[in-house]
Design a protein around this motif. Structure first.
Motif, PDB file in Angstrom:
ATOM      1  N   GLU A   1      15.419  76.548  55.947  1.00  0.00           N
ATOM      2  CA  GLU A   1      15.106  75.925  57.235  1.00  0.00           C
ATOM      3  C   GLU A   1      13.598  75.873  57.471  1.00  0.00           C
ATOM      4  O   GLU A   1      13.075  74.879  57.999  1.00  0.00           O
ATOM      5  CB  GLU A   1      15.824  76.653  58.365  1.00  0.00           C
ATOM      6  N   LEU A   2      12.891  76.923  57.074  1.00  0.00           N
ATOM      7  CA  LEU A   2      11.434  76.920  57.208  1.00  0.00           C
ATOM      8  C   LEU A   2      10.797  75.852  56.318  1.00  0.00           C
ATOM      9  O   LEU A   2       9.842  75.171  56.727  1.00  0.00           O
ATOM     10  CB  LEU A   2      10.859  78.293  56.877  1.00  0.00           C
ATOM     11  N   THR A   3      11.330  75.687  55.115  1.00  0.00           N
ATOM     12  CA  THR A   3      10.826  74.656  54.209  1.00  0.00           C
ATOM     13  C   THR A   3      11.059  73.266  54.794  1.00  0.00           C
ATOM     14  O   THR A   3      10.166  72.412  54.769  1.00  0.00           O
ATOM     15  CB  THR A   3      11.504  74.779  52.831  1.00  0.00           C
ATOM     16  N   ALA A   4      12.259  73.050  55.343  1.00  0.00           N
ATOM     17  CA  ALA A   4      12.565  71.758  55.959  1.00  0.00           C
ATOM     18  C   ALA A   4      11.654  71.511  57.155  1.00  0.00           C
ATOM     19  O   ALA A   4      11.163  70.385  57.369  1.00  0.00           O
ATOM     20  CB  ALA A   4      14.033  71.714  56.385  1.00  0.00           C
ATOM     21  N   LEU A   5      11.392  72.546  57.939  1.00  0.00           N
ATOM     22  CA  LEU A   5      10.508  72.425  59.092  1.00  0.00           C
ATOM     23  C   LEU A   5       9.081  72.106  58.655  1.00  0.00           C
ATOM     24  O   LEU A   5       8.404  71.261  59.251  1.00  0.00           O
ATOM     25  CB  LEU A   5      10.549  73.719  59.915  1.00  0.00           C
ATOM     26  N   GLU A   6       8.640  72.758  57.600  1.00  0.00           N
ATOM     27  CA  GLU A   6       7.297  72.508  57.076  1.00  0.00           C
ATOM     28  C   GLU A   6       7.164  71.068  56.580  1.00  0.00           C
ATOM     29  O   GLU A   6       6.153  70.402  56.828  1.00  0.00           O
ATOM     30  CB  GLU A   6       6.999  73.481  55.937  1.00  0.00           C
ATOM     31  N   GLU A   7       8.192  70.557  55.908  1.00  0.00           N
ATOM     32  CA  GLU A   7       8.175  69.179  55.423  1.00  0.00           C
ATOM     33  C   GLU A   7       8.158  68.190  56.595  1.00  0.00           C
ATOM     34  O   GLU A   7       7.431  67.192  56.560  1.00  0.00           O
ATOM     35  CB  GLU A   7       9.382  68.920  54.527  1.00  0.00           C
TER      36      GLU A   7
END
Length: 69
Positions: free
Chosen positions: A11-17
């Protein structure tokens, strides 16, 4: 516990993207706005020049008409 950590990292990776895409969109929008402002400035300058020339021609025409009377 490991599954929860993995999900959080995903979820953090998706948010960062998503944040990166938004930053890119903001930069592009800023450049487009700058371009639009530059185009509008040129159009206004051109219209002012044309208006000045038209005013000069009208003044000259009025002067000629006054001389003819």
């Amino acid at each position: 516990m490991s599954d929860i950590k993995q999900q959080i990292f995903q979820e953090l990776t998706a948010l960062e993207e998503a944040a990166s895409c938004l930053r890119g969109a903001a930069v592009v929008a800023g450049r487009q706005t700058d371009l639009e402002v530059a185009i509008l400035n040129e159009q206004v300058k051109s219209l002012r020049d044309k208006n000045k020339r038209a005013t000069d021609m009208i003044d000259k025409s009025l002067s000629i008409l006054k001389k003819l009377q």
